[in-house]
Scaffold this active site. Structure first.
Site, mmCIF file in Angstrom:
data_model
loop_
_atom_site.group_PDB
_atom_site.id
_atom_site.type_symbol
_atom_site.label_atom_id
_atom_site.label_comp_id
_atom_site.label_asym_id
_atom_site.label_seq_id
_atom_site.Cartn_x
_atom_site.Cartn_y
_atom_site.Cartn_z
ATOM 1 N N GLU A 101 -2.661 1.028 5.606
ATOM 2 C CA GLU A 101 -1.206 1.211 5.537
ATOM 3 C C GLU A 101 -0.900 2.702 5.483
ATOM 4 O O GLU A 101 -0.718 3.331 6.499
ATOM 5 C CB GLU A 101 -0.650 0.467 4.317
ATOM 6 C CG GLU A 101 0.849 0.267 4.363
ATOM 7 C CD GLU A 101 1.312 -0.817 3.416
ATOM 8 O OE1 GLU A 101 2.534 -0.994 3.296
ATOM 9 O OE2 GLU A 101 0.457 -1.486 2.788
ATOM 10 N N GLU A 142 0.228 -0.207 -7.770
ATOM 11 C CA GLU A 142 1.289 -0.852 -6.986
ATOM 12 C C GLU A 142 1.935 -1.982 -7.775
ATOM 13 O O GLU A 142 3.163 -2.089 -7.832
ATOM 14 C CB GLU A 142 0.706 -1.391 -5.687
ATOM 15 C CG GLU A 142 1.709 -2.114 -4.802
ATOM 16 C CD GLU A 142 1.095 -2.563 -3.498
ATOM 17 O OE1 GLU A 142 1.866 -2.785 -2.543
ATOM 18 O OE2 GLU A 142 -0.140 -2.704 -3.424
#
Length: 875
Positions: A474, A747
């Site tokens: 990502e 996260e």
């Protein structure tokens, strides 16, 4: 300490070589503890070598401004340099101190313009190898070279260079500069950065050689979980111009063109996600020096390239910032050798090794261990693996065109001839070389570690652009993440240039996405639906930057994007709120969201979207006012009032109850001032506190609410409630990550579960900065520091005590100099606990100091520059 000028800078550059502004604004900081000093005037001395250094021009300006003052002279031409000195003159500012001292002249600082127009590139071409390339496949890095001669003594030389990919340049066997992964990642179709190097000392009269190695990087390498390739182009190339000024006064240009040669070499592959494979047996000894036999190299040819998109960087370069020593070598459960560097970091390894010729070593990089093994599952399809084939001789190696997010490295194939220890393996920390401006410490070691984790997550994700994570497939510039984190980021590091460049791309990408900012910048995911928070970053991030740096030019640059987002980009319903069929991320990663459905929040995504729409409209009204656009300011202020009434009708009952009585559902209308009466605010705060208490002081917010929760509570004097949340050590909470030995912020609140296993969700990173947005609350409440006007010329010192803290020291380097709030609670006479506070105020600024305890906020004191001591009995 005597008053002096500590730093002179141009625009937002610490090093002003090859900048893109012909009339760069000038700033200077002050040093010294002179009392209550304000500037009344300044002088700028500008010398231009083209005019002869004896012909200095001095400009006297009666102004108190010392940050981003206008360039007073004729604009710089392409490649032109000037040397600048500054001195300031004090005045009384109504304090009865007379005119005060003046500063001596600052040290001279040189500024030099880059190439300001396409024509200045002297017909240099973007060239690629004649080697046939395979489309939609891994591109093997290409080596480019050219021999050239210089007949006269060299007075000055500049290399202007960029790549179709990422590059490393060399001259006469030496590396050029210390940038890595240059030119970084931009929205290349709109803004393709080039870099400028002073290479005078690397050239000599006679034969010379320039060499450039280019890897795919972000330009044509694999990106995103969709494994997209060749997004910007399908060939690796270089564009450069070497400008040489010789003693006879002439300029010689060595351009990239079809006279260059190309080859492949020892770098077999090198990609952002997958790592590098290097074969020492294929090294090209001397390829970047005169006399090398390149008869078997291929040629090159020019490709179409629009030079109008070339731009000098706003951001500082990506560099090797720090070296981390190996802390431990151990065996995994299956007997694999694992290295532990004690810190989750971003960068790569440097190894010193000797082993059998042709043998190979493999390095697999991960953030955490699970079940006694390196945890590769969170990487998804990213291999994060480097391989090197050894030469048989002692050698030092590090990869060139990749980076990894890691603490642990599994090593296979390490040779017996070399001991595996801190002398043979080092971790190289890499990120954009921003100046650290914020510093925090307090009496709670867990909070200190939390702040340190926040800093490390910012370092790992501010690599060329603000990414979400640095390790898996990502590593994209998600707008929602930086929206939540910018207030914290701007304190810890000087982000002015870094985010200014990224925002230029954001506006360009927005116009190509039906006026709605894409969720990632640069946008590699194609047209996508705009969403609240993520789209609102086009307003919120410039506003946060303006609060910190006071740069109206940045606001002016971003105003069209902010305006078109509000006016055209948001799909609306009949009352002007968000269309109820629009896509929304909502309160992303709400702690109660299941692992595979991060958007399944407990707060309605449309309540979230509507609240942010009103806030963004208010910010646009404020921005309009600062830019003296009074008609626009009035319009958006009225729109804000109308939307607030519509919000109340849609989401708040007549007794002040919100449709979603959640932590986020109450935080947003409290912080954004969306209730209709004072009683509703009082009641809502009370209900929010009860919800938090019922949740055992654990966090119940996702992206929409986390960065505002503490600020909302403190706004309504409920700071003690947030201290209870901040110091909570169970999941979900900030200190859970600390007590679980995290060294960056995660996260998910539970990226690692309490039993030590990794969260089963596919989005499970251990280095995301978004929940680190709590840093701004720590700076502004534990330290008490926040600006009272954009740019910190006037700032508050308003410490909020709690959490059992007995001391804190928080510092911030403003555009005027260093600010500091240092306090301690100590026992005093007759059992009184005494709060003692030392405040440092830089010259040409002032602070409004409020003391905690009885009568808190009463009798605030305004102080000018110097160190000021305060104390108050707390009991």
């Amino acid at each position: 300490m005597a008053l002096s000028i500590a730093q002179v800078s141009f625009e937002h550059h610490r090093t002003a070589l090859g900048i893109g502004e012909p009339e760069p604004r000038i700033s200077w900081r002050f040093d010294g503890t002179v009392s209550n000093w304000f500037q009344g005037a300044y002088e700028l001395e500008i010398k231009r070598p083209a005019e002869g250094n004896a012909n200095a021009h001095t400009f006297h300006v009666n102004s108190s401004d010392s940050v981003l003052v206008p360039w007073p002279a004729d604009p710089l031409a392409s490649g032109e340099e000037a040397t600048v000195r500054v001195r300031s003159f004090g005045h009384s500012h109504g304090n009865g101190h007379g005119n005060g001292p003046n500063t001596p002249w600052s040290d001279p600082v040189t500024v030099e313009a880059g190439l300001l127009s396409p024509e200045d590139w002297q017909d240099a071409a973007a060239i690629v190898s004649d080697r046939e390339t395979e489309v939609n496949a891994t591109h093997r890095p290409i080596y480019f070279r050219k021999d050239f001669a210089v007949d006269e003594e060299i007075l000055a030389a500049r290399l202007y260079i960029t790549a179709l990919g990422v590059y490393e340049a060399r001259l006469n066997g030496e590396r050029v500069g210390d940038r890595v992964l240059a030119p970084g990642w931009q929205s290349y179709q709109y803004r393709h950065e080039y870099n400028t190097y002073d290479v005078t000392e690397q050239l000599h009269a006679g034969e010379n050689t320039i060499g450039v190695t280019v890897g795919p990087g972000w330009y044509s390498g694999r990106l995103s979980w969709e494994s997209l390739r060749d997004i910007y182009g399908d060939s690796l190339g270089v564009l450069c111009l070497l400008s040489v000024t010789t003693s006879d006064g002439t300029k010689t240009y060595i351009r990239s063109d079809d006279t260059w040669q190309s080859s492949t070499g020892p770098i077999i592959s090198s990609e952002i996600y997958d790592g590098e494979t290097y074969d020492s047996m294929l090294e090209l000894t001397g390829w970047d020096s005169p006399g090398y036999d390149a008869s078997d190299w291929l040629g090159t040819h020019a490709v179409d390239f629009d030079k109008s998109v070339l731009a000098s960087p706003d951001a500082p370069p990506v560099r090797r910032i720090e070296e981390r020593k190996l802390e431990n070598v151990f065996s995994s459960a299956s007997g694999k050798t694992v290295l532990d560097f004690g810190q989750n970091l971003v960068g790569w390894l440097r190894i010193r090794v000797k082993g059998p010729k042709g043998s190979s070593i493999q390095f697999v990089h991960t953030e955490v261990m699970e079940n006694g093994e390196v945890a590769t599952r969170p990487l998804r399809t990213a291999k994060a693996t480097d391989n090197i084939t050894l030469s048989g001789e002692e050698q030092e190696w590090e990869p060139s065109f990749t980076f990894h997010g890691f603490r642990y490295v599994q090593v296979d194939g390490w040779p017996e001839e070399t001991e595996l220890n801190a002398d043979s393996v080092t971790a190289i920390v890499v990120h954009s070389d921003m100046e650290q401006t914020g510093f925090f410490s307090c009496s709670d070691p867990l909070l200190n570690k939390l702040h340190d984790n926040i800093l490390w997550s910012m370092r790992g994700n501010f690599l060329s652009l603000p990414t979400d994570c640095p390790q898996r497939d990502e590593r994209l510039g998600w707008t929602g993440d930086i929206h939540a984190f910018s207030r914290t980021a701007n304190f810890i590091y000087n982000t002015a240039g870094f985010l200014r460049g990224w925002l230029k791309d954001a506006y360009s990408e927005q116009l190509g996405n039906n006026y709605g900012p894409p969720a990632v910048i640069p946008n590699i995911l194609g047209p996508n639906d705009a969403s609240a928070i993520w789209g609102d970053a086009i307003i919120a991030v410039p506003w946060a930057l303006f609060q910190t740096y006071g740069d109206k030019a940045l606001l002016r640059e971003q105003y069209p994007g902010a305006q078109v987002w509000i006016d055209k980009g948001i799909p609306r319903n009949e009352v002007g709120l968000w269309n109820r069929s629009s896509f929304q991320y909502g309160d992303w990663l709400d702690p109660l969201a299941p692992p595979e459905d991060a958007g399944a929040a407990t707060t309605s995504k449309y309540l979230v979207a509507d609240a942010y729409l009103i806030h963004s409209t208010e910010l646009l009204a404020n921005i309009s006012s600062y830019l003296d656009l009074s008609d626009h300011a009035a319009k958006y202020a009225q729109d804000r009032a109308d939307l607030t009434r519509a919000f109340q009708s849609a989401w708040i009952s007549s007794n002040g109850t919100v449709a979603n009585e959640t932590q986020t559902g109450l935080t947003l209308p409290l912080y954004f001032d969306l209730f209709s009466s004072p009683a509703h605010y009082t009641s809502a705060v009370s209900r929010l506190q009860k919800i938090i208490a019922a949740n055992e002081n654990k966090v119940g917010t996702g992206f929409a609410g986390t960065h505002l929760l503490g600020h909302a509570l403190s706004k309504y004097n409920a700071t003690s409630t947030f201290y209870s949340m901040l110091t909570q050590q169970e999941v979900p909470g900030w200190l859970f990550q600390v007590v679980m030995n995290g060294t960056t912020t995660w996260e998910r609140w539970d990226s690692m579960l309490p039993n030590g296993s990794v969260n089963p969700g596919s989005m499970t990173s251990f280095n995301h900065y978004s929940v680190g947005s709590v840093g701004s609350w720590m700076h502004e409440n534990i330290g008490g520091l926040k600006p009272l006007e954009p740019g910190w010329r006037r700032f508050a010192v308003d410490v909020r005590l709690g959490g059992g803290l007995t001391r804190a020291d928080v510092q911030f380097v403003t555009g005027y100099g260093a600010v500091e709030s240092r306090w301690v609670i100590e026992g005093g006479n007759e059992g009184c606990e005494v709060f003692r506070l030392a405040v440092r105020v830089p010259p040409n600024s002032e602070a409004v100091v409020s003391l905690p305890g009885r009568g808190r906020g009463e009798g605030s004191v305004v102080v000018g520059s110097g160190v000021h001591l305060f104390e108050r009995c707390l009991s």
